[in-house]
Scaffold this active site. Sequence first.
Site, PDB file in Angstrom:
ATOM      1  N   LEU B  63      35.075  41.106  27.858  1.00 51.81           N
ATOM      2  CA  LEU B  63      36.155  40.222  28.348  1.00 51.81           C
ATOM      3  C   LEU B  63      37.533  40.855  28.190  1.00 51.81           C
ATOM      4  CD1 LEU B  63      34.991  36.660  27.217  1.00 51.81           C
ATOM      5  CD2 LEU B  63      34.935  37.656  29.509  1.00 51.81           C
ATOM      6  N   ASP B 305      26.339  43.773  31.240  1.00 53.34           N
ATOM      7  CA  ASP B 305      27.267  44.809  30.763  1.00 53.34           C
ATOM      8  C   ASP B 305      28.522  44.804  31.642  1.00 53.34           C
ATOM      9  OD1 ASP B 305      28.474  46.828  29.354  1.00 53.34           O
ATOM     10  OD2 ASP B 305      27.085  48.410  29.980  1.00 53.34           O
ATOM     11  N   HIS B 309      37.406  47.240  34.975  1.00 56.86           N
ATOM     12  CA  HIS B 309      38.391  48.313  34.856  1.00 56.86           C
ATOM     13  C   HIS B 309      39.376  48.201  36.008  1.00 56.86           C
ATOM     14  CE1 HIS B 309      36.705  50.510  31.537  1.00 56.86           C
ATOM     15  NE2 HIS B 309      35.512  50.503  32.096  1.00 56.86           N
ATOM     16  N   GLY B 324      31.540  52.108  33.657  1.00 59.35           N
ATOM     17  CA  GLY B 324      31.197  50.694  33.741  1.00 59.35           C
ATOM     18  C   GLY B 324      31.582  50.016  35.034  1.00 59.35           C
TER      19      GLY B 324
END
Lengths: 312, 426
Positions: B63, B305, B309, B324
């Site tokens: 988060l 997951d 970004h 990610g």
Amino acid sequence: MALHGRHLLGIEELSGDDIKLILTTSRSFREIFTRAIKKVPTLRGKTVINLFFEPSTRTRSSFEIAAKRLSADTINFNVSSSSIVKGESLIDTGRNLQSMAPDIIVVRHTDAGAPHLLARCCKGLSIVNAGDGMHEHPTQALLDALTILDHKNKIGGLKVAIIGDIAHSRVARSNALLLKKLGAEVWICGPPTLIPLEIRQYGVQVTFQMKEALEDADIIMMLRTQKERQKEVFYPSVKEYSILYGLNKQKMKWAKKTAIVMHPGPINRGVEIDPELAEGEYSVILEQVTNGVAVRMAVLYLLLGASEEMEA
Amino acid sequence: MTLLLRGGKIIDPSQRLEQVGDLLIQRGRISGFGKIPARKTWTVLEARNWIVAPGFIDMHVHLREPGREDEETIESGSRAAAAGGFTSIVCMPNTRPINDSASITRYVLERAREVGLVNVFPAGAITKESKGEELAEIGEMVNAGAVAITDNGNGVQNNQIMRRALEYSRIFDIPVVDHCEERNLAAAGCMNEGPRSTRLGMPGMSRAAEEVHVARDVILSRITGGRAHIAHISTRESLEWVRQAKKQHIPVTCEVTPHHFVLSEEDITSYDTNFKMNPPLREPADRKAVLKALADGTIDSIATDHAPHTQFEKEETFEAAANGIVGLETAVPLAWEFLIRRNLLTPLRLVELLSTTPNRILKLGRGTLSEGAIADVTVIDPEREMKVDVEKFKSKSRNSPFGGWVLHGIPVFTIVAGKIVHSASA
């Protein structure tokens, strides 16, 4: 023109015909080198930016001379790796340079795919890959092919041994791709620690024994050993590496009598190659450098599609 | 408020229940199911042809708050979760500062309460600052509301620390969630070490980096009795370790991400950094093994997951880009499309992976539609089609490789404690 308006990102994207066209064009440019005035006006008014994020003397100079012999304006933009720590990102650099309306950006970068990223974000110009990480170095493979052709008149059917640090080598990858496209038998040789996984996907043979690689070889390509690799436990010492994978007169006897020795430079004398060999009769290392200029002239010329003006 | 979900297909693995019927929610709790005549004062939702399931639980979400509110906040992440059909999320402690103390745990819970959309359950760090050196004050974090501990992103390098963490976790009966990555073997790898990394000329991360730590966790879980939970498992051999551990009744569990059951390294063709994550996309054979393990029970949970970004962190060379992808808003449709529509799993098994088992691992008191339970409910329209539009994400970030994909199985209602926190108009 098949290459006009394209990028040169790697050998991977080139067809056999593209490669042959570049090589033929290179040969015709080489004639200029013997003139008193080594310059043609073909690319007058064109701008070539050399954007180098990695130290390089010969490749950058080679591109610069190539552009200048074609009368293009060249600008060298050197970004040492230390100064990009927290500065402008690659993409911002690319956009800034694009705003100055160059025709070609020649880029070298420590990371694979950097030229591809620039090609995606910079419109209206061509990107030439001058080496990206461990991925490709297409003009090196092209100049190697031209050198081989000069000596053997063909590439198909030749046995080529590429020896050394394959894992970290963009030269090895581009050469493997090009040589297979033109039908050579390619042998990859080095310590298992420096041979990447599944290298056989390139259609090459793999051996850890130098004798097997050299036996009846027509072409021997020695790769540069990077001294810092020793720290990463790829091999115990430079000395041992040299004993196992260095090329010397003794080992040359395994190859064909007519074999030629190549090296992309710069050479670590006495590590991957015996100095006597590097300068001896088998060596074509300096011819490679000359051909580098010719090949890069051909690439710049073909990408900019300046065919009609060639005779000028 | 009283809510009646009428005529849906109720699927609740906690009761081995799969039947068409009505579900009644009163005062935030499940108050019955079956055939229930509606009353005038109730809100009635027509759920015919829709799946009505216990609220989905995502065990693995970043988060970013506190510290990286430009990437995601507890609020935007909660909205993304609700839109994606998740009623509960577990947020990873690798914030700035790292959630390694009760005060950060309380802060996260306080912010989540203010937002008031989905249940946010913090995971605390195993070690102080996730440095892998000293244990964090685990008991205090658990008292404050942490439901698991993990040094996510780093992985615990020191085997003795991992052993102590597993032992110590037994006091609280919480899982120790491990990001399995032995750092020396991972080296500077930015993708799976395999045929693609060779071809693309990028430093590879050996699968052994994951497997060595999975094997270690199995061994340490056996000798300590602590519950090791393997985060985002990704290789065939890792799965085999977990499979064998389960046969021996070692308390090891694991989760897999949607991208690891949908994609493989072969999808990395153009240095697109939306395909960069850690663990990296593996080989097609690994993906196949993941699908098998989802079906045979080796894998316990699907977790996203979710790793938001900013654009500038992804607009980089592949090697330099951040690891990610965001996952909250695509996980359920991806699972429906690739697991249900392709007949690899039954809907019952999928609900187990998204709700029942994560609840069992984390002991959240959710994951069921039994009478009296907290009314966390996810409703899916299995036929509805959606074209993924990253610009419409509720998440603050856009880093998804699935933009433009056409998927079926869309969460149409997300209900948390009887309150509708997301509804998708038809």
